[in-house]
Design a protein around this motif. Structure first.
Motif, PDB file in Angstrom:
ATOM      1  N   ASP A 109      70.280 -65.294 -10.153  1.00 21.27           N
ATOM      2  CA  ASP A 109      69.158 -64.500 -10.674  1.00 21.27           C
ATOM      3  C   ASP A 109      67.932 -65.379 -10.920  1.00 21.27           C
ATOM      4  OD1 ASP A 109      70.760 -62.331 -10.460  1.00 21.27           O
ATOM      5  OD2 ASP A 109      70.718 -61.773 -12.572  1.00 21.27           O
ATOM      6  N   LYS A 112      66.416 -65.995  -7.568  1.00 16.31           N
ATOM      7  CA  LYS A 112      65.716 -64.793  -7.067  1.00 16.31           C
ATOM      8  C   LYS A 112      64.338 -64.690  -7.699  1.00 16.31           C
ATOM      9  CE  LYS A 112      69.248 -61.305  -6.122  1.00 16.31           C
ATOM     10  NZ  LYS A 112      69.970 -60.153  -6.669  1.00 16.31           N
ATOM     11  N   CYS A 115      61.909 -67.045  -6.276  1.00 13.65           N
ATOM     12  CA  CYS A 115      61.407 -66.658  -4.945  1.00 13.65           C
ATOM     13  C   CYS A 115      60.080 -65.905  -5.064  1.00 13.65           C
ATOM     14  CB  CYS A 115      62.424 -65.768  -4.229  1.00 13.65           C
ATOM     15  SG  CYS A 115      63.849 -66.673  -3.651  1.00 13.65           S
ATOM     16  N   LEU A 140      65.855 -66.009   0.359  1.00 12.35           N
ATOM     17  CA  LEU A 140      66.886 -66.586  -0.515  1.00 12.35           C
ATOM     18  C   LEU A 140      68.216 -66.690   0.212  1.00 12.35           C
ATOM     19  CD1 LEU A 140      67.896 -67.404  -3.408  1.00 12.35           C
ATOM     20  CD2 LEU A 140      68.369 -64.976  -3.779  1.00 12.35           C
ATOM     21  N   ALA A 157      67.008 -59.261 -10.145  1.00  7.84           N
ATOM     22  CA  ALA A 157      67.297 -60.462 -10.936  1.00  7.84           C
ATOM     23  C   ALA A 157      67.189 -60.043 -12.386  1.00  7.84           C
ATOM     24  CB  ALA A 157      66.286 -61.554 -10.633  1.00  7.84           C
ATOM     25  N   LEU A 175      64.121 -58.757  -2.428  1.00  7.61           N
ATOM     26  CA  LEU A 175      64.807 -59.858  -3.127  1.00  7.61           C
ATOM     27  C   LEU A 175      66.268 -59.985  -2.700  1.00  7.61           C
ATOM     28  CD1 LEU A 175      63.393 -59.486  -6.746  1.00  7.61           C
ATOM     29  CD2 LEU A 175      62.994 -61.363  -5.172  1.00  7.61           C
ATOM     30  N   PRO A 177      69.196 -61.252  -0.643  1.00  4.99           N
ATOM     31  CA  PRO A 177      69.207 -62.501   0.109  1.00  4.99           C
ATOM     32  C   PRO A 177      69.126 -62.342   1.630  1.00  4.99           C
ATOM     33  CG  PRO A 177      70.770 -62.593  -1.675  1.00  4.99           C
ATOM     34  CD  PRO A 177      70.263 -61.181  -1.640  1.00  4.99           C
TER      35      PRO A 177
END
Ligand SMILES: NC(=O)c1ccc[n+]([C@@H]2O[C@H](COP(=O)([O-])OP(=O)(O)OC[C@H]3O[C@@H](n4cnc5c(N)ncnc54)[C@H](O)[C@@H]3O)[C@@H](O)[C@H]2O)c1
Length: 426
Positions: A109, A112, A115, A140, A157, A175, A177
Motif C-alpha cells: 500500500d 502504491k 506511485c 507498480l 492503497a 493503481l 499493479p
C-alpha cells in the motif's frame, strides 16, 4: 450466471505465480523496457533476507538500476508516505520508471501511494477521494510476502490518517499493479500470528465477496470505471476456488516447522489469497469489513482479527438471502449434514471454531468491547456507507444491530438450536 449478470472485472496486467518466481523478475523488467526503479520494503527484508540484494544485482545484470527504500512499517500512515516522498526527492532517486513493492499489504500500500506522490511531488491527501485522469501513475510491481490482503490485485492503497486514527484510501484502477508476482517461498518466513491474521483476511475476502450484492444491483453511480462493482459469475468463480483452498490449507498454514506440509499449506494460501483478491478486487466487500473497521477503531486490534471475529455472525445473518451460496461454502468446509438447512446453520459455528483455533477472539466481548459501546459501534459501522450499501439484505440497519449484539454475546443460531431441546427439558 443469470441474464442480468453484469461483468465488471479489473485485475493486474500480469500475474506470475510459482515457487521461486522472483528469479524471473530481472529479465521481465528488462523486457518491459524499465531502466530505473525503486524497491519499497521494510528493514526485515533488507536485514534478514537475501531477496533485496538478489533483486538489485539481478536487475543490474539486465541493465536495470534499482534503489531501495526500506522505511516501510505496518499500517503505514499518510505522514510516513509524505516523509518517504520528501526523502526520495531529496535523495535524488528520481525520475523513476517503475516501483517494486516487497512485503505484506502494508509495504504494497505504501508503494502504491508512492506511485502517485513521487511523480507529483505532492502530499498523499491530494489523492484521497478521486484521482484525476491526467494524474501520472508509476507502474507498480507487487511481490506479496504474506498470503492475505490481496493488495497486489486491488485498486486501493489504505493508509492511516494520524489526525483521527482512521483509515483512508487512495483508489483508482490505474493503481492495480502492472505485475503481481506471487512467490509462495516469500511467505515461509512469516511468523504464525502474521500467517494466521493474513490467512483469515484472505478467507474473509473470498467469502464476503462471494455473498455480496450482485453487480446488476450494485450502485456505482455514474462511474464508468469503478474500482468495486458487485459480484458476477467471474468473481464468484475465483471466490469459490479461494474458499476451497482456504478450507484445505488455512488451519495448517501457521505451522513453522519448515516441513513439506507447511510449504504445501503456505503455497495453497498464497494461491487462495490471490484468487480471493481477484474476486473481491472487482466485486467489493460489505458487512464483515464494515463492522470490522468500527471494531478496529475501538480496539486497535489487527485487520485480520477484527474481520475474523465478525465473519461467523455475518454469515449467520445471511441465511435467508444467500442460502445456496452458504450451502456451497459449507460443503467446501466438509460440513456433511445431509439436511441442507442443518449444514447452513452449522457453517458459522465451524468457521468460529477454526478462527478460535488460530488464536483469534471469537466474540466482541473477548475483544474488550463493553456492552454499552454496541450502539456507537453499530452507528460507526453503518457510517461506512459504501460497504453497508453492498450488504445484500433489505434491512441493513436492523441486521447490523443484530449482528453486533450477537457477536458481542457469542450467539449463533446453531447454538440456539442446540440449546432449545435442553431448555424444553428444563
Ligand atoms: N490495499 C488493499 O487492497 C488492502 C487490503 C487488505 C488489507 N490491506 C492493508 O494491509 C495491511 C496488512 O498487511 P499484512 O497483513 O500483509 O501485514 P503487514 O504488511 O502489516 O506486515 C505485518 C508484519 O509482518 C512482517 N512480514 C511480512 N511478510 C513477512 C515475511 N514473509 N516474513 C517475516 N515477516 C514478514 C512485516 O515486516 C510486518 O512487520 C493493513 O495495513 C491493511 O490495511 C490493504
Amino acid at each position: 450466471m443469470s441474464v442480468e449478470d453484469l461483468v465488471h472485472f479489473c485485475a493486474p496486467a500480469r500475474l506470475i505465480m510459482g515457487a521461486g518466481a522472483r528469479t524471473r523478475l530481472p529479465a521481465l523488467l528488462q523486457r518491459l523496457g524499465y531502466q530505473r526503479g525503486l524497491i519499497v520494503t521494510d528493514r526485515f527484508f533488507t536485514l534478514s533476507t537475501p531477496w533485496v540484494e538478489e533483486l538489485v544485482s539481478g536487475a543490474r545484470a539486465h541493465g536495470v538500476t534499482l534503489t531501495v527504500y526500506d522505511g516501510g512499517a505496518p499500517d503505514p500512515t499518510t505522514t510516513l508516505c509524505d516523509d518517504a516522498t520528501a526523502a526520495l526527492h531529496a535523495r535524488g532517486d528520481l525520475p523513476l520508471d517503475h516501483v517494486i513493492a516487497l512485503g505484506g499489504g502494508s509495504n504494497i500500500d505504501l508503494a502504491k501511494a508512492l506511485c502517485l506522490t513521487l511523480p507529483a511531488g505532492a502530499p498523499v491527501r491530494t489523492f484521497i477521494g478521486r484521482i484525476d485522469s491526467a494524474t501520472p501513475v508509476l507502474p507498480l510491481i507487487a511481490m506479496p510476502t504474506t498470503a492475505g490482503t490481496g493488495s497486489e490485485a486491488t485498486p486501493g492503497a489504505i493508509l492511516v490518517d494520524p489526525d483521527n486514527a482512521t483509515k483512508v484510501a487512495v483508489m483508482d484502477n490505474r493503481l492495480r499493479p502492472a505485475v503481481a508476482l506471487i512467490d509462495p517461498e516469500f511467505t515461509y518466513t512469516c511468523p504464525p500470528r502474521v500467517t494466521a491474521d493474513a490467512g483469515i483476511d484472505a478467507l474473509t475476502h473470498a467469502v464476503e465477496s462471494y455473498l455480496t450484492m450482485d453487480a446488476a444491483q450494485f450502485e456505482r453511480g455514474d462511474d464508468p470505471d469503478p474500482g468495486y462493482s458487485g459480484r458476477n459469475a467471474l468473481t464468484m468463480l475465483f471466490a469459490r476456488e479461494s474458499i476451497r483452498l482456504c478450507a484445505r490449507h488455512l488451519r495448517r498454514s501457521h505451522a513453522t516447522d519448515g516441513s513439506a506440509a507447511m510449504r504445501d499449506a503456505r503455497t495453497g494460501m498464497s494461491h487462495a489469497s490471490v484468487y480471493a483478491a481477484l474476486s473481491y478486487g472487482s466485486a467489493g466487500l460489505n458487512a464483515v469489513h464494515g463492522i470490522a473497521y468500527a471494531v478496529a477503531g475501538l480496539t486497535h486490534l489487527s485487520h485480520g482479527t477484527t474481520n475474523a471475529v465478525m465473519l461467523p455472525y455475518v454469515l449467520d445473518a445471511l441465511r435467508d438471502v444467500r442460502r445456496d451460496e452458504l450451502l456451497t461454502i459449507a460443503r467446501l468446509f466438509d460440513v456433511d449434514d445431509v439436511d441442507a438447512d442443518a449444514a447452513i446453520e452449522r457453517l458459522p459455528a465451524v468457521l468460529r471454531e477454526l478462527i478460535g483455533a488460530l488464536g483469534v477472539p471469537i466474540t466482541l466481548a473477548a475483544c474488550g468491547i463493553e456492552e454499552g459501546d454496541l450502539d456507537t459501534l453499530t452507528r460507526d459501522a453503518l457510517a461506512v456507507t459504501r460497504l453497508a450499501k453492498a450488504f445484500p439484505v433489505p434491512d441493513v440497519d436492523a441486521r447490523y444491530a443484530r449482528i453486533v449484539r450477537n457477536a458481542w454475546a457469542g450467539r449463533l443460531s446453531f447454538d440456539d438450536a442446540r440449546a432449545a431441546p435442553q431448555r424444553r427439558v428444563a
